[in-house]
Design an enzyme around this catalytic site. Structure first.
Site, PDB file in Angstrom:
ATOM      1  N   LYS A  56       0.828  -1.210   0.000  1.00 14.22           N
ATOM      2  CA  LYS A  56       0.000   0.000   0.000  1.00 14.22           C
ATOM      3  C   LYS A  56       0.859   1.255   0.000  1.00 14.22           C
ATOM      4  CE  LYS A  56      -4.333  -1.638   1.924  1.00 14.22           C
ATOM      5  NZ  LYS A  56      -5.301  -1.560   3.028  1.00 14.22           N
ATOM      6  N   LYS A  77     -11.817 -11.673 -10.017  1.00 13.30           N
ATOM      7  CA  LYS A  77     -12.844 -11.706  -8.985  1.00 13.30           C
ATOM      8  C   LYS A  77     -13.682 -10.431  -9.022  1.00 13.30           C
ATOM      9  CE  LYS A  77     -12.436 -12.580  -4.397  1.00 13.30           C
ATOM     10  NZ  LYS A  77     -11.769 -12.887  -3.120  1.00 13.30           N
ATOM     11  N   LYS A 132     -14.462  -4.447  -5.609  1.00 13.93           N
ATOM     12  CA  LYS A 132     -14.715  -3.018  -5.753  1.00 13.93           C
ATOM     13  C   LYS A 132     -13.495  -2.270  -6.288  1.00 13.93           C
ATOM     14  CE  LYS A 132     -14.633  -2.842  -0.695  1.00 13.93           C
ATOM     15  NZ  LYS A 132     -15.520  -2.871   0.454  1.00 13.93           N
TER      16      LYS A 132
END
Ligand code: TRP
Length: 325
Positions: free
Chosen positions: A108, A191, A194
């Site tokens: 991240k 998959k 979002k």
């Protein structure tokens, strides 16, 4: 048993068939706690005023899909000061080096490049450890991306128990009961998620029936027009078969025998999903239109969770030997 979910983004069919449905069916088998971890979402939220709305909406969705407030403990992390209090103790029990080795932090932080990387992103696993240890959780069902966070929690618990005496239950990561793996309708190799590029392949729980119908009609299949269940060679068709089978309690290969063309398969899959989601949507709307009832249900979970969390925090304070007030 504890599972937590961040109030970021809308809940979609992949979340529901992959995880939430299992939460509902598992609520009678274990003593389950489900935290809506809004403080974790702070690591990605900067816009004022949205976090609370997303938390409320997620709570309504969790009740709407069938978590029973009499059985499952659904709580909001920020409503319980014990999470933040325990997180500091965790931060003092984990090392800088251990946190530096967390792959999720490294990924991240790297993705944000020159952007703001908060200290919260770095200490995120300490807050997660607090969530877990506060509830004496034996089992934490998580996906592979979260295993390292459960292992570090276990290490923290072992170190604390060694320093201050037996205080925390050692948690174990468990593989969640296999849910359906729902793929993106536009990119059936990926998959449903979002973080996907567009909305066209994602069916949201609150989508209007017309939108769901449209998304299924436009679902990507392939050019050989044979209905067969083959995940490798025919991922788009296989995904439709799996969704239809899951929504109708059948099996993908059994469903496949009933179709010779893609068109009817797509419209039936869409119709089955619309029918499956209809009662969830209406229960969701009902709760969102009755804010005092929704608040009451949340408070019930908060109170039950707090009784456990406060006792564990007191135990930790006593073990350390902080001065009682
Ligand atoms: N980090 C988890 C995720 O991103 C969310 C989470 C926070 C969590 N606290 C937890 C998961 C405690 C399990 C147990 O999915």
């Amino acid at each position: 048993m504890l599972s937590c979910i961040q109030p970021t983004g809308e809940v979609h069919l992949g979340n529901y068939l992959g995880a939430l449905r299992n939460w509902v069916s598992g609520q009678h088998e274990n003593d389950v706690f489900h935290g809506i971890v809004d403080l974790h979402a702070l690591t990605v939220t900067e816009t004022p005023g949205v976090l609370g709305d997303q938390t409320l909406s997620l709570a309504a969705m969790l009740f709407a899909v069938g978590l029973d407030p009499d059985v499952a403990t659904v709580f909001v992390q920020s409503h319980l000061p014990q999470h933040s209090q325990m997180a500091w103790i965790m931060e003092c029990t984990v090392s800088y080096g251990e946190l530096s080795r967390m792959t999720q932090f490294k990924d991240k932080a790297a993705k944000r490049e020159a952007d703001f990387v908060s200290a919260g992103l770095f200490t995120y696993p300490a807050l997660q450890a607090a969530d877990i240890l506060l509830y004496d959780a034996n089992e934490v069902p998580v996906g592979d991306d979260q295993r390292q966070h459960i292992e570090i929690t276990r290490d923290i618990a072992i170190r604390f128990n060694h320093r201050f005496g037996d205080t925390f239950v050692l948690p174990k990561a468990v593989t969640p009961k296999a849910g359906a793996r729902v793929m993106d309708l536009q990119n059936p190799e990926n998959k449903m998620s979002k973080s996907a590029s567009g909305d066209a392949g994602i069916v949201y729980m609150l989508d209007e029936p017309a939108a769901i119908e449209r998304k299924f009609k436009r679902a990507v299949t392939d050019s050989d027009s044979v209905v067969a269940y083959d995940r490798e060679k025919k991922p788009g068709v296989a995904n439709l078969l799996e969704i239809l089978a899951t929504a109708t309690d059948s099996s993908p290969s059994a469903v496949a025998t009933k179709y010779s063309q893609y068109g009817p398969l797509k419209s039936d899959a869409g119709a089955a999903v619309i029918a499956m989601l209809a009662p969830i949507r209406s229960r969701y709307q009902e709760l969102m239109n009755d804010r005092s009832e929704l608040a009451r249900l949340i408070r019930r979970g908060d109170d039950r969770a707090e009784a456990v969390a406060a006792a564990t925090l007191a135990r930790a304070h006593a073990a350390i030997g902080v001065l009682p007030r």
